[in-house]
Write a protein that holds these residues in place. Structure first.
Motif, PDB file in Angstrom:
ATOM      1  N   ASN A  18      60.474   5.417  10.853  1.00 22.18           N
ATOM      2  CA  ASN A  18      60.014   5.697   9.489  1.00 22.18           C
ATOM      3  C   ASN A  18      58.736   4.897   9.222  1.00 22.18           C
ATOM      4  N   GLU A  19      58.194   5.064   8.034  1.00 21.25           N
ATOM      5  CA  GLU A  19      56.887   4.476   7.749  1.00 21.25           C
ATOM      6  C   GLU A  19      56.928   2.964   7.669  1.00 21.25           C
ATOM      7  N   LYS A  20      58.048   2.440   7.196  1.00 22.14           N
ATOM      8  CA  LYS A  20      58.183   0.982   7.100  1.00 22.14           C
ATOM      9  C   LYS A  20      58.136   0.373   8.504  1.00 22.14           C
ATOM     10  N   PRO A  39      68.277  28.065  13.119  1.00 23.40           N
ATOM     11  CA  PRO A  39      69.679  27.687  12.967  1.00 23.40           C
ATOM     12  C   PRO A  39      70.035  27.260  11.537  1.00 23.40           C
ATOM     13  N   HIS A  40      69.045  26.843  10.755  1.00 26.28           N
ATOM     14  CA  HIS A  40      69.321  26.480   9.360  1.00 26.28           C
ATOM     15  C   HIS A  40      69.798  27.700   8.574  1.00 26.28           C
ATOM     16  N   ARG A  41      69.244  28.875   8.893  1.00 31.88           N
ATOM     17  CA  ARG A  41      69.640  30.082   8.174  1.00 31.88           C
ATOM     18  C   ARG A  41      71.131  30.355   8.412  1.00 31.88           C
ATOM     19  N   GLY A  92      62.728  18.741   4.695  1.00 34.10           N
ATOM     20  CA  GLY A  92      62.582  19.269   6.056  1.00 34.10           C
ATOM     21  C   GLY A  92      62.525  20.778   5.929  1.00 34.10           C
ATOM     22  N   CYS A  93      62.506  21.478   7.040  1.00 29.32           N
ATOM     23  CA  CYS A  93      62.485  22.944   6.954  1.00 29.32           C
ATOM     24  C   CYS A  93      63.668  23.449   6.131  1.00 29.32           C
ATOM     25  N   TYR A  94      64.794  22.752   6.258  1.00 31.44           N
ATOM     26  CA  TYR A  94      66.007  23.190   5.566  1.00 31.44           C
ATOM     27  C   TYR A  94      65.882  23.107   4.047  1.00 31.44           C
ATOM     28  N   SER A  95      64.834  22.450   3.541  1.00 33.33           N
ATOM     29  CA  SER A  95      64.610  22.476   2.087  1.00 33.33           C
ATOM     30  C   SER A  95      64.472  23.917   1.600  1.00 33.33           C
ATOM     31  N   GLY A 142      68.324  16.675   7.803  1.00 37.51           N
ATOM     32  CA  GLY A 142      67.897  17.047   9.151  1.00 37.51           C
ATOM     33  C   GLY A 142      68.057  15.877  10.100  1.00 37.51           C
ATOM     34  N   ASP A 143      67.832  16.125  11.378  1.00 41.39           N
ATOM     35  CA  ASP A 143      68.010  15.062  12.370  1.00 41.39           C
ATOM     36  C   ASP A 143      66.964  13.957  12.213  1.00 41.39           C
ATOM     37  N   SER A 144      65.707  14.355  12.067  1.00 37.39           N
ATOM     38  CA  SER A 144      64.665  13.341  11.912  1.00 37.39           C
ATOM     39  C   SER A 144      64.883  12.543  10.626  1.00 37.39           C
ATOM     40  N   THR A 145      65.312  13.249   9.597  1.00 28.38           N
ATOM     41  CA  THR A 145      65.582  12.607   8.309  1.00 28.38           C
ATOM     42  C   THR A 145      66.761  11.637   8.424  1.00 28.38           C
ATOM     43  N   PHE A 146      67.751  12.009   9.238  1.00 27.07           N
ATOM     44  CA  PHE A 146      68.900  11.137   9.482  1.00 27.07           C
ATOM     45  C   PHE A 146      68.438   9.773  10.005  1.00 27.07           C
ATOM     46  N   ASP A 171      71.009  19.294  13.067  1.00 25.80           N
ATOM     47  CA  ASP A 171      70.293  18.726  14.206  1.00 25.80           C
ATOM     48  C   ASP A 171      69.610  19.837  15.010  1.00 25.80           C
ATOM     49  N   ASN A 172      68.340  20.085  14.689  1.00 26.51           N
ATOM     50  CA  ASN A 172      67.609  21.115  15.453  1.00 26.51           C
ATOM     51  C   ASN A 172      66.758  20.491  16.560  1.00 26.51           C
ATOM     52  N   ARG A 173      67.127  19.298  16.951  1.00 29.15           N
ATOM     53  CA  ARG A 173      66.606  18.623  18.139  1.00 29.15           C
ATOM     54  C   ARG A 173      65.128  18.260  18.075  1.00 29.15           C
ATOM     55  N   THR A 186      61.602  17.149  15.033  1.00 30.65           N
ATOM     56  CA  THR A 186      61.083  17.079  13.664  1.00 30.65           C
ATOM     57  C   THR A 186      60.281  18.369  13.451  1.00 30.65           C
ATOM     58  N   ALA A 187      60.911  19.363  12.890  1.00 28.99           N
ATOM     59  CA  ALA A 187      60.312  20.707  12.901  1.00 28.99           C
ATOM     60  C   ALA A 187      59.218  20.877  11.857  1.00 28.99           C
ATOM     61  N   MET A 188      59.539  20.497  10.629  1.00 28.11           N
ATOM     62  CA  MET A 188      58.647  20.813   9.510  1.00 28.11           C
ATOM     63  C   MET A 188      57.208  20.343   9.725  1.00 28.11           C
ATOM     64  N   THR A 189      57.054  19.187  10.325  1.00 29.35           N
ATOM     65  CA  THR A 189      55.715  18.631  10.476  1.00 29.35           C
ATOM     66  C   THR A 189      55.066  19.052  11.798  1.00 29.35           C
TER      67      THR A 189
HETATM   68  C1  LIG Z   1      58.604   9.468   3.249  1.00 28.88           C
HETATM   69  C2  LIG Z   1      58.250  10.752   3.867  1.00 28.88           C
HETATM   70  N1  LIG Z   1      57.757  10.766   5.121  1.00 28.88           N
HETATM   71  C3  LIG Z   1      57.425  11.928   5.705  1.00 28.88           C
HETATM   72  C4  LIG Z   1      57.576  13.111   5.046  1.00 28.88           C
HETATM   73  C5  LIG Z   1      57.145  14.379   5.695  1.00 28.88           C
HETATM   74  N2  LIG Z   1      58.267  15.162   6.178  1.00 28.88           N
HETATM   75  C6  LIG Z   1      58.759  16.157   5.456  1.00 28.88           C
HETATM   76  S1  LIG Z   1      60.064  16.833   6.207  1.00 28.88           S
HETATM   77  C7  LIG Z   1      59.975  15.822   7.515  1.00 28.88           C
HETATM   78  C8  LIG Z   1      60.881  15.831   8.700  1.00 28.88           C
HETATM   79  C9  LIG Z   1      61.877  16.792   8.723  1.00 28.88           C
HETATM   80  O1  LIG Z   1      62.502  16.750   9.953  1.00 28.88           O
HETATM   81  P1  LIG Z   1      64.035  17.028  10.089  1.00 28.88           P
HETATM   82  O2  LIG Z   1      64.789  16.172   9.155  1.00 28.88           O
HETATM   83  O3  LIG Z   1      64.394  16.927  11.515  1.00 28.88           O
HETATM   84  O4  LIG Z   1      64.183  18.532   9.566  1.00 28.88           O
HETATM   85  P2  LIG Z   1      63.560  19.893  10.162  1.00 28.88           P
HETATM   86  O5  LIG Z   1      62.236  20.098   9.519  1.00 28.88           O
HETATM   87  O6  LIG Z   1      63.489  19.744  11.631  1.00 28.88           O
HETATM   88  O7  LIG Z   1      64.498  20.945   9.740  1.00 28.88           O
HETATM   89  C10 LIG Z   1      58.939  14.971   7.349  1.00 28.88           C
HETATM   90  C11 LIG Z   1      58.576  13.992   8.346  1.00 28.88           C
HETATM   91  C12 LIG Z   1      58.086  13.054   3.732  1.00 28.88           C
HETATM   92  N3  LIG Z   1      58.251  14.159   3.006  1.00 28.88           N
HETATM   93  N4  LIG Z   1      58.417  11.890   3.183  1.00 28.88           N
END
Ligand SMILES: Cc1ncc(C[n+]2csc(CCOP(=O)(O)OP(=O)(O)O)c2C)c(N)n1
Lengths: 639, 197
Positions: A64-66, A377-379, A404-407, A446-450, A474-476, A478-481
């Motif tokens: 994470n950013e910290k 897979p989110h769908r 994440g994409c799942y938003s 999401g996985d990256s968010t986890f 867990d889509n393996r 960080t998809a959205m970015t």
């Molecule tokens: C503090 C912060 N850092 C970064 C982001 C940018 N960001 C939005 S979604 C996301 C990651 C999502 O990845 P994941 O949780 O794996 O979900 P996926 O998109 O793969 O479904 C990031 C890094 C953010 N919104 N807020």
């Protein structure tokens, strides 16, 4: 192919703002770079990660950013030049470390890039991170095009090293994601190993030291305020007018183009400010004294404007100063808005509102919201969640969502994201709701968010006997970015193999008793498992974790295409299809649409063969033309 | 040369995520700077990887900022018709439209999408000069349906809007520089088919 930022010195190449920032850091001799991805900052570290092995520097995706911030700070206090990049909201995550870093200072140059997102193209707010500079006593530099961005990064490293102090570069979506010509220069020899010299008074900010450091910080700031009057990036042009336009960052380009449209380029005085914090006071004073009227043009908050007004007040300069009265406070600037603002100031006609052509389309043009990809897979999991709730007769489930994409599950037809606050909010917010409402609570991340921000929240839930269901999608990746690896992928930013730190292991390690991993492409099984888990939470009043594991369809289909692995194929049997619309309305897959008689049809170019539609069709009308191969199955699991 | 310095050309590329608009912007920008002329490009799009509206602004010549003002586009290159109509606000009376004859359905359940004829009628009623191209057909002919973007680029070069800046050969050079050999070949074929369309 060689990355364009590695073209020979002397050549001019088209670079994206973020690539220019990456190149600037190499020309400045950066030895360490870290980030957590986030639009619009991602490509800075992505670019550096592609060339890191080539030039021998350390580049990483941090959790994470910290952590990214602290890691880069760590490198900098050992004397290695370092850079950390983040999107604007990432700065909030890193803010604790940021504030203190100004007290201790650093050894090697330490540059923090924040990429703000005016207009919220891909963000939850449009905070203006220049305030962080004012807040923390850290200089903030702004460039207006990719070429200047590269140069300003180099200057930032010099400034940082001269004062042994962190320096912030504030980019925006428009700078980070626009492309322009950038002339490359020589790169110095890079220092990748440093030495940490212990210094109790400098690096240990216990109160007694902090008090002293605070005094030193204010003294250092006074010197930096002097210094910025001399930077070549702040530029004053006196055209002998009684009107002055002050512009910072991207606004400078908009001002220049607006003045061209208005035919006023050499009829007003112009002060370009690139060191927004601290503002070059002497330069501002000089420019103010030479006019009667001033317009400050800047994106978002009136930071330069307030400073200019303060200077005029303190030095008793009698000028009329306008800013946010004429230039909008919200959203992104552009030439149209700046022409309008300058026209108002000059009391002239805005020439851009002429030349209108007739268009009658209002009701014909549907909006085009972003959408989950075919085979995502989110769908599948969102449909399964809805169907599980229906089978249980549950009307009100609260879905604590995350970023994440799942938003996109917040939209029709799923609506399975009822709250989205910030990264990690899914679990944090659920920790409160679960104790105050009666509805079942599902926390979806999401996985990256986890890895980023959810683990402390899950520990909190278990610790405080919180009855809630946690679902990790867990889509393996960080998809959205744009598909950056993370701790669950077994690969680093620079492509090195590393250990997989898996979600299931963490959940069990924390002590969660109910942990299961599901395959969202097995529709009935997944629905059954969701029902079981919800019952468990209700009966045991305890936190349960479901991990829903299938790789991102966009990533997999591009790998499959490259490797020549054929996707399974499905087709609608029109004899059997009864036009119920479940596949195209409830699953809402972009690869499925309805034909005139309401029957479904599958677009073979878009379909990636996830099979979910075939499983949910009540009439078995979607038939398999080509079965999934073992290779294909394996690709999708990505263990 | 003097004239070239004051010149400004604004091309807006519109379509849907995944159609290759950003690559087109890179090809145009790179070709311009390879010819020693300044270019700035910008992309605007929302959060999803795919499927949302995308616009790419390409500005060449005496420009200091990357976004094209309303009504200041010299050409609109439309890879999709709904997006073209949405972005007609960038057109003035002299703007030329080069359009892919294609409608992509927005992903909203139960949505009624406008018919192609209706969209074309709206475009016709603006009185603007436009050319309609079946890019999918030509792209498949070139060897891959994903080269529709480059087919459209060929058609743009044909209009002479950029004649003081670049020609077909210049664009070919950029494509050769940017892509691996095999992919470059297919794209150059697509470019030529678009040029001749
Ligand atoms: C503090 C912060 N850092 C970064 C982001 C940018 N960001 C939005 S979604 C996301 C990651 C999502 O990845 P994941 O949780 O794996 O979900 P996926 O998109 O793969 O479904 C990031 C890094 C953010 N919104 N807020």
């Amino acid at each position: 192919m060689l990355h364009p930022i590695l073209s020979p010195p002397g050549s001019t190449v088209l670079l994206m703002g973020n690539e220019a920032i990456a190149r600037g850091s190499i020309e400045a001799g950066v030895g360490f770079a870290s980030a957590y991805p986030g639009t619009p900052s991602t490509e800075i570290i992505e670019t550096l990660s592609k060339i890191a092995n080539h030039i021998g520097i350390h580049v990483e995706w941090s959790t994470n950013e910290k952590v990214a911030f602290e890691a880069a700070y760590g490198a900098a206090i050992s004397g290695v030049r370092s850079l950390v990049a983040m999107k604007h909201v990432g700065m909030n995550v890193a803010a604790d470390a940021l504030m203190s870093s100004a007290y201790t200072g650093v050894e090697g140059g330490f540059v923090i890039v924040t990429a703000d997102d005016p207009n919220m193209w891909s963000s939850q707010n449009e905070q203006d991170n220049r305030y962080y500079g004012l807040h923390a006593y850290i200089p903030v530099l702004e460039a207006y095009d990719p070429m200047e961005a590269k140069e300003i990064v180099k200057y930032a490293f010099q400034l940082s090293e001269k004062y042994k102090h962190p320096v912030i570069i504030r980019s925006t979506t428009r700078l980070s994601h626009s492309r322009g010509p950038v002339k490359l220069e020589e790169t110095p020899k890079i220092k990748i190993k440093g030495k940490f010299k212990k210094n109790f008074e400098k690096y240990v900010i216990i109160p007694s030291n902090a008090r002293r450091l605070r005094g030193k910080l204010i003294e250092k700031w006074r010197k930096i305020r002097e210094e910025v009057n001399e930077t070549p990036f702040n530029k004053y042009v006196n055209n002998g007018s009684n009107i002055l336009i002050i512009a910072s960052g991207m606004a400078y380009g908009y001002v220049m183009d607006s003045l061209k449209i208005l035919n006023y380029r050499d009829k007003v005085n112009i002060l370009k400010i690139s060191t927004t914090v601290p503002i070059p006071e002497k330069l501002v004073e000089k420019a103010l004294r030479e006019v009667e009227k001033v317009l400050v043009v800047e994106e978002l908050e009136p930071i330069v404007e307030n400073e200019v007004k303060r200077i005029a007040f303190e030095r008793e300069i009698n000028v009329e100063i306008k800013g946010k009265e004429h230039i909008p406070l919200k959203y992104e600037l552009n030439v149209d808005k700046v022409v309008e603002g300058i026209s108002k100031l000059l009391k002239i006609r805005n020439p851009l509102i002429e030349e209108t052509i007739k268009i009658e389309y209002e009701d014909t043009v549907p909006i085009r919201p972003p959408t989950l990809c075919p085979g995502c897979p989110h769908r599948a999991i969102f449909l399964e969640l809805k169907w599980a709730a229906k089978r249980m007769g549950l009307k009100e489930i609260i879905h604590c969502g995350d970023i994440g994409c799942y938003s996109l599950g917040a939209y029709q037809p799923f609506q399975t994201q009822d709250i989205i606050l910030e990264m990690g909010g899914s679990i944090g917010v659920a920790n409160g709701l679960a104790h105050t409402v009666n509805e079942p609570i599902i926390s979806i991340m999401g996985d990256s968010t986890f890895y980023h921000a959810c683990i402390p929240g899950i520990i909190n839930a278990l610790y405080n006997n919180t009855p809630l269901l946690v679902m990790v999608l867990d889509n393996r990746i960080t998809a959205m970015t744009g598909h950056q690896p993370h701790p669950g992928t077994g690969i680093t930013a620079t492509g090195k193999k590393t250990r997989i730190i898996d979600v299931e292991g963490i959940a069990k390690g924390i002590g969660i008793r109910y942990v299961k991993t599901l395959d969202p492409f097995k529709v009935n099984e997944t629905i059954e498992e969701i029902i079981k888990a919800l019952k468990y939470v209700k009966e045991k009043r305890e936190t349960a974790v479901l991990i829903v594991k299938r790789a991102c369809a966009l990533m997999i289909s591009s790998i499959a295409r490259r490797r020549g692995i054929k996707a399974p194929k499905y087709q609608v049997n029109y004899e059997k299809c009864r036009a119920c619309g479940i596949c195209y309305n409830q699953l809402n897959c972009p690869a499925i649409s309805s034909i005139e008689n309401g029957k479904a049809t599958i677009d073979e170019y878009l379909c990636v063969g996830c099979s979910v539609c075939a499983q949910i069709c009540p009439f078995n009308a979607i038939e398999t033309l080509r079965k999934p191969s073992d290779e294909w199955e394996q690709l999708w699991r990505r263990d | 040369m003097e004239e070239r310095l004051n010149m400004e050309k604004n091309i807006i590329l519109v379509g849907v995520g995944g159609q290759g608009l950003i690559t087109l912007g890179r090809i145009l920008g790179t070709t311009a700077i390879n010819k020693g002329i300044k270019a700035l490009t910008a992309e605007t799009h929302g959060m999803a990887q795919r499927g949302g509206s995308v616009t790419v602004h390409v500005r060449i010549g005496d420009v200091e900022s990357p976004l094209i003002p309303m009504r200041r586009a010299d050409a609109i290159l439309g890879l999709e018709l709904i997006e073209t109509v949405r972005n007609l606000t960038y057109a003035n009376k002299k703007t030329i439209l080069i359009l892919n004859n294609r409608v992509i359905k927005p992903q909203i359940p139960k949505i009624k999408i406008p018919e192609t004829e209706k969209l074309i009628k709206i475009i016709k009623e603006t009185g603007l000069q436009f050319k309609l191209i079946d890019a999918l057909k030509l792209a498949i002919e070139a060897g891959s349906e994903i080269t529709q973007n480059v087919v459209m680029l060929g058609a743009l070069i044909k209009t002479n809007i950029l004649k003081d800046i670049m020609n077909l050969k210049d664009v070919e050079e950029t494509i050769k520089m940017m892509f691996p050999h095999r992919i470059a070949e297919i794209n150059i074929k697509a470019l030529k088919l678009g040029f001749e369309a």
